[in-house]
Motif scaffolding. Structure first.
Motif, PDB file in Angstrom:
ATOM      1  N   ASN A   1      29.472  21.029  16.191  1.00  0.00           N
ATOM      2  CA  ASN A   1      30.584  21.369  15.525  1.00  0.00           C
ATOM      3  C   ASN A   1      31.316  22.502  15.787  1.00  0.00           C
ATOM      4  OD1 ASN A   1      32.037  22.650  13.010  1.00  0.00           O
ATOM      5  ND2 ASN A   1      31.536  20.358  12.234  1.00  0.00           N
ATOM      6  N   ALA A   2      32.647  22.399  16.262  1.00  0.00           N
ATOM      7  CA  ALA A   2      33.279  23.606  16.717  1.00  0.00           C
ATOM      8  C   ALA A   2      33.634  24.740  15.864  1.00  0.00           C
ATOM      9  CB  ALA A   2      34.662  23.004  17.122  1.00  0.00           C
ATOM     10  N   ARG A   3      33.350  24.562  14.470  1.00  0.00           N
ATOM     11  CA  ARG A   3      33.313  25.511  13.312  1.00  0.00           C
ATOM     12  C   ARG A   3      32.107  26.297  13.325  1.00  0.00           C
ATOM     13  NH1 ARG A   3      35.547  20.856  11.274  1.00  0.00           N
ATOM     14  NH2 ARG A   3      33.780  20.831   9.719  1.00  0.00           N
ATOM     15  N   ASN A   4      31.087  25.731  13.496  1.00  0.00           N
ATOM     16  CA  ASN A   4      29.693  26.139  13.335  1.00  0.00           C
ATOM     17  C   ASN A   4      29.343  26.661  14.548  1.00  0.00           C
ATOM     18  OD1 ASN A   4      29.723  24.856  10.798  1.00  0.00           O
ATOM     19  ND2 ASN A   4      27.923  23.494  11.283  1.00  0.00           N
ATOM     20  N   VAL A   5      29.819  26.453  15.771  1.00  0.00           N
ATOM     21  CA  VAL A   5      29.556  27.174  17.131  1.00  0.00           C
ATOM     22  C   VAL A   5      30.748  27.386  17.601  1.00  0.00           C
ATOM     23  CG1 VAL A   5      28.379  26.988  19.215  1.00  0.00           C
ATOM     24  CG2 VAL A   5      27.450  25.723  17.405  1.00  0.00           C
ATOM     25  N   PRO A   6      31.463  28.408  17.366  1.00  0.00           N
ATOM     26  CA  PRO A   6      33.044  28.870  17.836  1.00  0.00           C
ATOM     27  C   PRO A   6      32.915  29.022  19.482  1.00  0.00           C
ATOM     28  CG  PRO A   6      32.294  30.269  15.886  1.00  0.00           C
ATOM     29  CD  PRO A   6      31.011  29.416  16.416  1.00  0.00           C
ATOM     30  N   GLY A   7      33.895  28.287  20.070  1.00  0.00           N
ATOM     31  CA  GLY A   7      34.083  28.150  21.303  1.00  0.00           C
ATOM     32  C   GLY A   7      33.092  27.564  22.029  1.00  0.00           C
ATOM     33  N   GLY A   8      32.048  26.896  21.465  1.00  0.00           N
ATOM     34  CA  GLY A   8      31.103  25.993  22.162  1.00  0.00           C
ATOM     35  C   GLY A   8      29.983  26.985  23.022  1.00  0.00           C
TER      36      GLY A   8
ATOM     37  N   PRO B   1      24.732   8.046  13.015  1.00  0.00           N
ATOM     38  CA  PRO B   1      24.668   8.973  11.762  1.00  0.00           C
ATOM     39  C   PRO B   1      24.644  10.369  12.336  1.00  0.00           C
ATOM     40  CG  PRO B   1      23.412   6.881  11.305  1.00  0.00           C
ATOM     41  CD  PRO B   1      23.677   6.918  12.852  1.00  0.00           C
ATOM     42  N   GLY B   2      23.813  10.797  13.423  1.00  0.00           N
ATOM     43  CA  GLY B   2      23.807  11.866  13.882  1.00  0.00           C
ATOM     44  C   GLY B   2      24.915  12.753  14.396  1.00  0.00           C
ATOM     45  N   MET B   3      25.617  11.692  14.925  1.00  0.00           N
ATOM     46  CA  MET B   3      26.917  12.191  15.534  1.00  0.00           C
ATOM     47  C   MET B   3      27.713  12.412  14.318  1.00  0.00           C
ATOM     48  SD  MET B   3      28.898  13.129  17.969  1.00  0.00           S
ATOM     49  CE  MET B   3      28.290  12.469  19.459  1.00  0.00           C
ATOM     50  N   ALA B   4      27.900  11.479  13.167  1.00  0.00           N
ATOM     51  CA  ALA B   4      28.851  12.038  12.243  1.00  0.00           C
ATOM     52  C   ALA B   4      28.333  12.990  11.542  1.00  0.00           C
ATOM     53  CB  ALA B   4      28.740  10.599  11.203  1.00  0.00           C
TER      54      ALA B   4
ATOM     55  N   GLY C   1      29.717  18.671  10.048  1.00  0.00           N
ATOM     56  CA  GLY C   1      29.387  19.938   9.642  1.00  0.00           C
ATOM     57  C   GLY C   1      28.152  19.953   8.815  1.00  0.00           C
ATOM     58  N   GLU C   2      27.600  18.938   8.637  1.00  0.00           N
ATOM     59  CA  GLU C   2      26.042  18.715   8.127  1.00  0.00           C
ATOM     60  C   GLU C   2      24.942  19.626   8.696  1.00  0.00           C
ATOM     61  OE1 GLU C   2      24.920  15.037   6.842  1.00  0.00           O
ATOM     62  OE2 GLU C   2      26.844  14.298   6.198  1.00  0.00           O
ATOM     63  N   VAL C   3      25.240  19.643   9.952  1.00  0.00           N
ATOM     64  CA  VAL C   3      24.281  20.517  11.084  1.00  0.00           C
ATOM     65  C   VAL C   3      25.392  21.038  12.113  1.00  0.00           C
ATOM     66  CG1 VAL C   3      22.331  18.855  10.698  1.00  0.00           C
ATOM     67  CG2 VAL C   3      24.182  18.147  12.382  1.00  0.00           C
ATOM     68  N   ASP C   4      24.347  21.876  12.657  1.00  0.00           N
ATOM     69  CA  ASP C   4      25.357  22.543  13.574  1.00  0.00           C
ATOM     70  C   ASP C   4      25.467  21.782  14.910  1.00  0.00           C
ATOM     71  OD1 ASP C   4      25.507  25.098  12.169  1.00  0.00           O
ATOM     72  OD2 ASP C   4      23.409  25.444  12.688  1.00  0.00           O
ATOM     73  N   THR C   5      24.387  21.216  15.409  1.00  0.00           N
ATOM     74  CA  THR C   5      24.360  20.654  16.568  1.00  0.00           C
ATOM     75  C   THR C   5      23.602  19.541  16.867  1.00  0.00           C
ATOM     76  OG1 THR C   5      22.267  21.726  17.528  1.00  0.00           O
ATOM     77  CG2 THR C   5      24.428  22.981  17.838  1.00  0.00           C
ATOM     78  N   PHE C   6      24.059  18.511  17.880  1.00  0.00           N
ATOM     79  CA  PHE C   6      23.304  17.146  17.902  1.00  0.00           C
ATOM     80  C   PHE C   6      23.127  17.072  19.550  1.00  0.00           C
ATOM     81  CE2 PHE C   6      24.191  12.653  18.305  1.00  0.00           C
ATOM     82  CZ  PHE C   6      23.152  12.144  17.993  1.00  0.00           C
ATOM     83  N   ILE C   7      21.977  16.467  19.785  1.00  0.00           N
ATOM     84  CA  ILE C   7      21.664  16.047  21.090  1.00  0.00           C
ATOM     85  C   ILE C   7      21.640  14.614  21.174  1.00  0.00           C
ATOM     86  CG2 ILE C   7      19.799  16.004  23.034  1.00  0.00           C
ATOM     87  CD1 ILE C   7      18.783  18.769  21.607  1.00  0.00           C
ATOM     88  N   ASP C   8      22.495  14.019  22.296  1.00  0.00           N
ATOM     89  CA  ASP C   8      22.912  12.624  22.428  1.00  0.00           C
ATOM     90  C   ASP C   8      22.637  12.241  23.765  1.00  0.00           C
ATOM     91  OD1 ASP C   8      23.365  10.187  21.527  1.00  0.00           O
ATOM     92  OD2 ASP C   8      25.558  10.319  21.117  1.00  0.00           O
ATOM     93  N   ASN C   9      22.455  10.950  24.147  1.00  0.00           N
ATOM     94  CA  ASN C   9      22.856  10.560  25.422  1.00  0.00           C
ATOM     95  C   ASN C   9      24.351  10.444  25.891  1.00  0.00           C
ATOM     96  OD1 ASN C   9      20.422   7.725  24.699  1.00  0.00           O
ATOM     97  ND2 ASN C   9      20.187   9.653  25.737  1.00  0.00           N
ATOM     98  N   LEU C  10      24.551  10.859  27.110  1.00  0.00           N
ATOM     99  CA  LEU C  10      25.738  11.098  27.615  1.00  0.00           C
ATOM    100  C   LEU C  10      26.753   9.953  27.110  1.00  0.00           C
ATOM    101  CD1 LEU C  10      27.739  12.834  29.229  1.00  0.00           C
ATOM    102  CD2 LEU C  10      26.920  11.343  31.314  1.00  0.00           C
ATOM    103  N   PRO C  11      26.133   8.521  27.503  1.00  0.00           N
ATOM    104  CA  PRO C  11      27.367   7.519  27.234  1.00  0.00           C
ATOM    105  C   PRO C  11      27.885   7.418  25.763  1.00  0.00           C
ATOM    106  CG  PRO C  11      25.412   6.675  28.390  1.00  0.00           C
ATOM    107  CD  PRO C  11      25.335   8.095  27.963  1.00  0.00           C
TER     108      PRO C  11
END
Length: 321
Positions: free
Chosen positions: A124-131, A183-186, A191-201
């Motif tokens: 989430n860009a707000r939770n991790v500024p600048g990525g 649901p993880g991406m949503a 902003g419920e979580v800071d980050t998410f690990i997902d398959n590239l496609p």
């Protein structure tokens, strides 16, 4: 005549091997229709059909993170069946579940590696500024278990990839499992979580839409689809991630009862499909990389991966809920 008798007796067996396949093949996919695994399986089934002259019928058998279908396959003795094996059924599952109804080494025969699929760590860009992935990991070190990462479910490859990153980087983060990638991406978008690990496609559309920011990819090097996103391996010694690589993989296994000639025929058909430039391009368009290789190479990969993820599970004291 006596000397010739053994050779004559062996002829029916040779004829049977040469006649394979005698009917259509089954390809067992241990996940529901529609996902990356299913799409790759159906593409491969079509490509193999052209080479063996028989249909390859995809059967979706979802349940328990692929272990239900793997157990059912192990109980069968069908030399006209293939199992779409992957990191869940043959590496992570055995590490998490001590009483599986199958042994990934004893009950299966490796055929070939089909594709690998890199993961991407998004935020989430707000939770991790600048990525800024370095800033995130430094903050996780300074404030253990405050930063969060989501996954597609407890015990999934994306979960254990996050645990491995945290272990190597000495940056403890709180894992938040969701029921699937959607649901993880949503959750990270909201902003419920800071980050998410997902398959590239499945992650690329949201990255391109700007709803999440890409922190890093888990392949050893940067990806053509995301040339500006660093690989975790670039973070180097500061975070213990030099040479880091963690990708999902899909391959083919036959039943343990399949004879060598049948396994070789399966492998030849699959590798011929994976050598076709048009087929390779179609796979690349879906964020996967065609692989191939002999059965022994795939067997070695699966064995190494089983040890790797077993160690991650033990070190993190991870339990399947």
């Amino acid at each position: 005549m006596l000397l010739a008798a053994p050779a004559l007796l062996a002829l029916p067996g040779i004829a049977r091997a040469q006649a394979w396949p005698q009917r259509d093949l089954r390809l067992i996919v241990p996940f529901p229709p529609g996902g990356t695994t299913d799409v790759v399986a159906r593409m491969l089934a079509g490509a193999m059909r052209e080479r063996i002259g028989r249909a390859v019928v995809v059967e979706n058998q979802p349940g328990a993170g692929s272990t239900t279908a793997a157990g059912r396959f192990a109980r069968e003795a069908d030399d006209h069946a293939l199992f779409l094996s992957q990191i869940a059924s043959h590496a992570i599952g055995p590490a998490l579940f001590p009483n599986l109804p199958y042994d990934p080494e004893r009950d299966f025969r490796a055929v070939t590696l089909v594709v690998t699929v890199p993961n991407v760590w998004v935020a989430n860009a707000r939770n991790v500024p600048g990525g800024d992935v370095r800033a995130l990991l430094r903050d996780a070190r300074a404030r253990p278990m405050i930063r969060t990462f989501a996954s597609a479910g407890n015990g999934t490859s994306t979960h254990l990839t996050g645990e491995l990153i945290a272990q190597l980087a000495r940056a403890p983060m709180q894992h938040v499992p969701y029921r699937g990638a959607g649901p993880g991406m949503a959750a990270v978008m909201g902003g419920e979580v800071d980050t998410f690990i997902d398959n590239l496609p499945t992650a690329i559309p949201q990255i391109r839409a700007g709803t999440v920011v890409a922190l890093a990819v888990t392949s050893r090097a940067r990806l053509p689809d995301l040339p500006d996103v660093p690989a975790l391996s670039e973070l180097g010694e500061e975070f213990g991630l030099a040479g880091f690589e963690a990708e999902a993989w899909f391959g083919l296994h036959a039943h343990r009862s399949a004879p060598d000639a049948v396994v070789d025929s399966m492998a030849d058909a699959a590798r011929a499909a994976l050598a076709d430039p048009g087929f390779v391009r179609q796979l690349a368009e879906r964020g996967t990389q065609a692989r191939g290789g002999p059965p022994a190479d795939y067997a070695a990969l699966v064995a190494a991966e089983r040890i790797r993820w077993r160690d991650v599970v033990r070190q993190g004291n991870i339990r399947a809920d």
